[in-house]
Design a protein around this motif. Structure first.
Motif: not given
Length: 154
Positions: A124-140
């Protein structure tokens, strides 16, 4: 490159291959962590699912842990033998069994919790919480997509 829909996408931009590469990148630190306990990724997923959810039926575990039911059956037998979980017949349907994490299994989860959280925090630190949330949402969203139907013909 052509606009021919029958032409294969180059592997460098192929979604299945990109997902496999990403999986290997993400799983590397987790595999290292789990190797210290001699537990497989599959067993870890089962323990995590049952620890989070509580006692549950095998089919639900297979779905939540992304395992095929025949594989899960073998894994559960080994885990039961290792004292990581217990199984009992479902009181409603004796053909089904309910799986519960044991104290030993929960202790294993607890012993890796801080390291697992640290690995996740670093991602999360490397990619940022927003990108992690976006990635998880897109994968879902991708997981929920019906890719078997031909939506081009209507």
């Amino acid at each position: 490159m052509t606009n021919d829909p029958a032409k294969l996408t180059q592997t460098a931009r192929s979604l299945p291959i990109a997902l496999l590469r990403a999986r290997e990148t993400v799983m590397g630190p987790f595999r290292e962590m789990l190797s210290q306990s001699g537990i497989s990724e599959q067993k870890w997923r089962v323990l995590r699912v049952v620890s989070e959810t509580g006692p549950m039926e095998q089919t639900a575990i297979a779905s939540a842990a992304c395992l095929m039911l025949p594989s899960l059956t073998r894994i559960l037998s080994a885990m039961e033998k290792d004292g990581l979980l217990t199984r009992r017949p479902d009181t409603q349907d004796r053909r089904k069994s309910i799986v519960t994490i044991s104290r030993h299994g929960q202790a294993l989860i607890d012993s890796h919790a801080s390291r697992s959280a640290e690995i996740t925090r670093r991602l999360q630190e490397r990619y940022g919480p927003e990108k992690m949330t976006q990635l998880l949402d897109l994968l879902e969203e991708l997981t929920d997509a019906d890719l078997t139907a031909d939506h081009t013909k209507q």
